[in-house]
Scaffold this active site. Structure first.
Site, PDB file in Angstrom:
ATOM      1  N   TYR A 144       0.806  -1.212   0.000  1.00 15.19           N
ATOM      2  CA  TYR A 144       0.000   0.000   0.000  1.00 15.19           C
ATOM      3  C   TYR A 144       0.844   1.270   0.000  1.00 15.19           C
ATOM      4  O   TYR A 144       0.427   2.307  -0.512  1.00 15.19           O
ATOM      5  CB  TYR A 144      -0.908   0.002   1.239  1.00 15.19           C
ATOM      6  CG  TYR A 144      -2.320   0.282   0.854  1.00 15.19           C
ATOM      7  CD1 TYR A 144      -3.293  -0.692   0.914  1.00 15.19           C
ATOM      8  CD2 TYR A 144      -2.670   1.544   0.376  1.00 15.19           C
ATOM      9  CE1 TYR A 144      -4.577  -0.434   0.514  1.00 15.19           C
ATOM     10  CE2 TYR A 144      -3.955   1.805  -0.033  1.00 15.19           C
ATOM     11  CZ  TYR A 144      -4.904   0.826   0.036  1.00 15.19           C
ATOM     12  OH  TYR A 144      -6.169   1.085  -0.375  1.00 15.19           O
ATOM     13  N   THR A 196       1.931  -6.368  13.631  1.00 15.57           N
ATOM     14  CA  THR A 196       2.113  -6.639  15.061  1.00 15.57           C
ATOM     15  C   THR A 196       2.532  -8.102  15.219  1.00 15.57           C
ATOM     16  O   THR A 196       1.951  -8.995  14.606  1.00 15.57           O
ATOM     17  CB  THR A 196       0.798  -6.362  15.822  1.00 15.57           C
ATOM     18  OG1 THR A 196       0.425  -5.010  15.583  1.00 15.57           O
ATOM     19  CG2 THR A 196       0.979  -6.586  17.308  1.00 15.57           C
ATOM     20  N   CYS A 248      -2.997   0.928  10.667  1.00 18.62           N
ATOM     21  CA  CYS A 248      -1.854   1.621  11.277  1.00 18.62           C
ATOM     22  C   CYS A 248      -2.019   2.020  12.738  1.00 18.62           C
ATOM     23  O   CYS A 248      -1.129   1.779  13.550  1.00 18.62           O
ATOM     24  CB  CYS A 248      -1.535   2.874  10.478  1.00 18.62           C
ATOM     25  SG  CYS A 248      -0.881   2.482   8.864  1.00 18.62           S
ATOM     26  N   LYS A 257      -1.715  -0.654  15.626  1.00 15.33           N
ATOM     27  CA  LYS A 257      -0.409  -1.300  15.497  1.00 15.33           C
ATOM     28  C   LYS A 257       0.713  -0.347  15.953  1.00 15.33           C
ATOM     29  O   LYS A 257       1.583  -0.729  16.728  1.00 15.33           O
ATOM     30  CB  LYS A 257      -0.211  -1.688  14.024  1.00 15.33           C
ATOM     31  CG  LYS A 257       1.196  -2.097  13.655  1.00 15.33           C
ATOM     32  CD  LYS A 257       1.260  -2.562  12.214  1.00 15.33           C
ATOM     33  CE  LYS A 257       1.433  -1.433  11.227  1.00 15.33           C
ATOM     34  NZ  LYS A 257       2.788  -1.074  10.880  1.00 15.33           N
TER      35      LYS A 257
HETATM   36  C1  UDX Z   1      -3.581   6.874   9.013  1.00 15.52           C
HETATM   37  C2  UDX Z   1      -2.916   8.257   9.040  1.00 15.52           C
HETATM   38  O1  UDX Z   1      -3.905   9.254   8.783  1.00 15.52           O
HETATM   39  C3  UDX Z   1      -1.774   8.339   8.020  1.00 15.52           C
HETATM   40  O2  UDX Z   1      -1.112   9.578   8.135  1.00 15.52           O
HETATM   41  C4  UDX Z   1      -0.790   7.206   8.269  1.00 15.52           C
HETATM   42  O3  UDX Z   1       0.240   7.234   7.307  1.00 15.52           O
HETATM   43  C5  UDX Z   1      -1.510   5.856   8.249  1.00 15.52           C
HETATM   44  O4  UDX Z   1      -2.586   5.862   9.198  1.00 15.52           O
HETATM   45  P1  UDX Z   1      -5.459   5.678   7.507  1.00 15.52           P
HETATM   46  O5  UDX Z   1      -5.387   4.542   8.468  1.00 15.52           O
HETATM   47  O6  UDX Z   1      -5.405   5.382   6.049  1.00 15.52           O
HETATM   48  O7  UDX Z   1      -4.229   6.710   7.760  1.00 15.52           O
HETATM   49  O8  UDX Z   1      -6.827   6.439   7.783  1.00 15.52           O
HETATM   50  P2  UDX Z   1      -7.364   7.737   8.551  1.00 15.52           P
HETATM   51  O9  UDX Z   1      -8.061   8.572   7.568  1.00 15.52           O
HETATM   52  O10 UDX Z   1      -6.318   8.384   9.358  1.00 15.52           O
HETATM   53  O11 UDX Z   1      -8.480   7.109   9.512  1.00 15.52           O
HETATM   54  C6  UDX Z   1      -8.191   6.155  10.524  1.00 15.52           C
HETATM   55  C7  UDX Z   1      -9.438   5.790  11.317  1.00 15.52           C
HETATM   56  O12 UDX Z   1      -9.878   6.848  12.160  1.00 15.52           O
HETATM   57  C8  UDX Z   1     -10.643   5.419  10.446  1.00 15.52           C
HETATM   58  O13 UDX Z   1     -11.314   4.312  11.025  1.00 15.52           O
HETATM   59  C9  UDX Z   1     -11.495   6.667  10.516  1.00 15.52           C
HETATM   60  O14 UDX Z   1     -12.847   6.418  10.249  1.00 15.52           O
HETATM   61  C10 UDX Z   1     -11.271   7.094  11.948  1.00 15.52           C
HETATM   62  N1  UDX Z   1     -11.521   8.524  12.207  1.00 15.52           N
HETATM   63  C11 UDX Z   1     -10.798   9.479  11.553  1.00 15.52           C
HETATM   64  C12 UDX Z   1     -12.473   8.903  13.156  1.00 15.52           C
HETATM   65  O15 UDX Z   1     -13.137   8.062  13.772  1.00 15.52           O
HETATM   66  N2  UDX Z   1     -12.664  10.236  13.403  1.00 15.52           N
HETATM   67  C13 UDX Z   1     -11.946  11.206  12.781  1.00 15.52           C
HETATM   68  O16 UDX Z   1     -12.161  12.395  13.072  1.00 15.52           O
HETATM   69  C14 UDX Z   1     -10.999  10.816  11.818  1.00 15.52           C
END
Ligand code: UDX
Length: 458
Positions: free
Chosen positions: A14, A93, A275, A278
């Site tokens: 990814y 993990t 992410c 982990k």
């Molecule tokens: C994250 C980081 O944003 C990124 O910088 C890093 O490189 C990898 O991990 P990602 O896991 O792709 O990216 O998704 P992200 O958009 O950050 O959302 C993570 C989780 O948090 C999702 O389940 C999302 O729904 C949740 N979330 C996000 C909330 O519940 N509330 C929010 O306000 C924002």
């Protein structure tokens, strides 16, 4: 055509795939090759059906593949021919032995280091792209210099901050690019070579440098801070539900303080994705390793609140639906961990689905992109589960709807029609606060948002 330098990326996942595609796109003077031990994955990268979906990725791969972007399984040969090697293998993990369930599993990463040592015949810059525990570069250096091989290796840390669903946008227009290096003359020279690549499209002031350990640690801390914001707002939802305060109003008032900022304050059923959990557990493990138990406890609290939020969601459903879910039909709206992706890794929906089955509820799952993954996640579960793409059909005859993912389509459904087709009393549990709660109540639903007063007809 002769290229200025040959870049190799080990790991076509990814992060590796999209990052290399973008480097190839922005830097036609470099030859970029991506290798992986999985021939199926490489075959997919070479086909019209890429192994991952990201808006804009297809176009970039189409423009560069065969020009200066190549995919291959010949790791040995590619190591020999490269000048700069990005290591982007997965570090999940660890699920065995010491640190099981907490520490990062570094076996793929170490194998890669040994492979580089074995096949390299000329000096290389090694760039850590994978998210790794702080001080991993030191272990990398030790492995690389532990044989007779006289080749010089310079190890840099260059963590990736892209989020799924916006990978290309994040890569094209990053908030920052972070490069960690040794402060030695060869370390600084290697750092400048990497800066030169990014400077092809990233403004100079957004390319920041640090020592290797700060760079490694910053990646873990960045994710921990993001997850912490979500757990912070989610912890307050519990209090809002007890006191008739409204989490949307509180988040707005708090987020308008420019020192706090308004992003990442959306209350939810919990965060998911490959992410956050982990990386926090990795951070916690590191702190415990150094005897910093208070610091470890503090960050572990972020994961604890996330689990608490998911537990609370189920308990709220139970108590609202007269303390029994047995035999009731419940429709989950969404299964992916966030909108605009089919990825379900660590999705809160998995936990919620399992708990509902334990309560002997019957499940109908709908999602525009994640149904295949949902089937894999719940494979072998002992209960009644069906998978239906159309949300109208999925919710028909159900006692309750629980919104798991903030897909935009759910906000725009004809809920009058849905209400008519459901068993009564009909319930909606909005785990993402994306629906028009007042209107749903007026239609006849009993509505349970997150962190807002429930709207019920009893
Ligand atoms: C994250 C980081 O944003 C990124 O910088 C890093 O490189 C990898 O991990 P990602 O896991 O792709 O990216 O998704 P992200 O958009 O950050 O959302 C993570 C989780 O948090 C999702 O389940 C999302 O729904 C949740 N979330 C996000 C909330 O519940 N509330 C929010 O306000 C924002």
């Amino acid at each position: 055509m002769t290229f200025k330098k040959a870049i190799l990326c080990i790991g076509a996942g990814y992060v590796g795939g999209p990052t290399m595609a973008l480097i190839a796109f922005k830097c036609p003077q470099y030859k970029v090759t991506v290798v992986d031990i999985d021939p199926k994955r490489i075959a997919q990268w070479k086909s019209d059906n890429l192994p991952i979906y990201e808006p804009g990725l297809d176009e970039i791969v189409k423009a560069t593949r065969g020009r200066n972007l190549f995919f291959s399984t010949e790791i040995e040969r590619e190591i020999k021919e490269s000048d700069i090697i990005f290591v982007s293998v997965n570090t999940p993990t660890k699920m065995f032995g010491a640190g099981s369930g907490m520490a990062a599993d570094l076996q793929y990463w170490e194998k890669t280091a040994r492979q580089i040592r074995e096949y390299a015949e000329s000096k290389k810059i090694i760039v850590e792209k994978s998210t790794l525990p702080v001080k991993t570069a030191l272990a990398m250096e030790r492995i690389l210099t532990s044989t007779e091989n006289e080749v010089h290796f310079e190890v840099l840390s260059n963590p990736e901050f892209l989020a799924e669903g916006t990978a290309i946008k994040d890569l094209e227009n990053p908030d920052r690019v972070l490069i960690g290096s040794r402060e030695t003359p060869s370390g600084l020279k290697a750092r400048d070579e990497l800066i030169e690549i990014y400077a092809n499209w990233v403004p100079k002031e957004r390319i920041i440098t640090s020592n290797v350990w700060s760079s490694e640690l910053s990646k873990l801390v960045a994710n921990a801070f993001l997850a912490q914001r979500i757990s912070s707002i989610n912890s307050i939802t519990a209090l809002c539900e007890k006191t008739d305060a409204d989490i949307l109003e509180v988040a707005q008032a708090v987020g308008m303080d420019s020192r706090v900022g308004s992003k990442f304050l959306n209350a939810s059923v919990g965060f998911g994705g490959s992410c956050f959990k982990k990386d926090i557990l990795n951070l916690v493990y590191l702190c415990r390793h150094y005897g910093l138990n208070e610091v470890a406890d503090y960050w572990e609290g972020v994961v604890r609140i996330n689990n608490y939020q998911k537990d609370r969601f189920i308990l709220n459903m139970l108590s609202a639906m007269f303390n029994t879910l047995a035999g009731k039909k419940i429709c989950l709206f969404g299964f992916s961990y966030k909108a605009n992706t089919g990825d379900t890794r660590e999705s809160p929906a998995i936990f919620i689905a399992r708990k509902l089955i334990e309560e002997k509820a019957e499940l109908v799952i709908t999602d525009p992109k994640a149904l295949n993954n949902a089937m894999i996640d719940l494979n072998g579960i002992d209960g009644k589960v069906s998978y239906v793409e159309d949300p109208y059909e999925a919710s028909s005859g159900c006692d309750a709807i629980a919104v798991m993912t903030e897909w935009e389509i759910y906000a725009n459904l004809d809920f009058k029609k849905i209400y008519k087709s459901m068993a009564k009393p009909a319930f909606i549990f909005d785990g993402r606060n994306i629906l028009d709660h007042k209107r749903l109540y007026e239609i006849g639903f009993n509505v349970f948002p997150i962190g807002k007063p429930a709207l019920t007809h009893f």
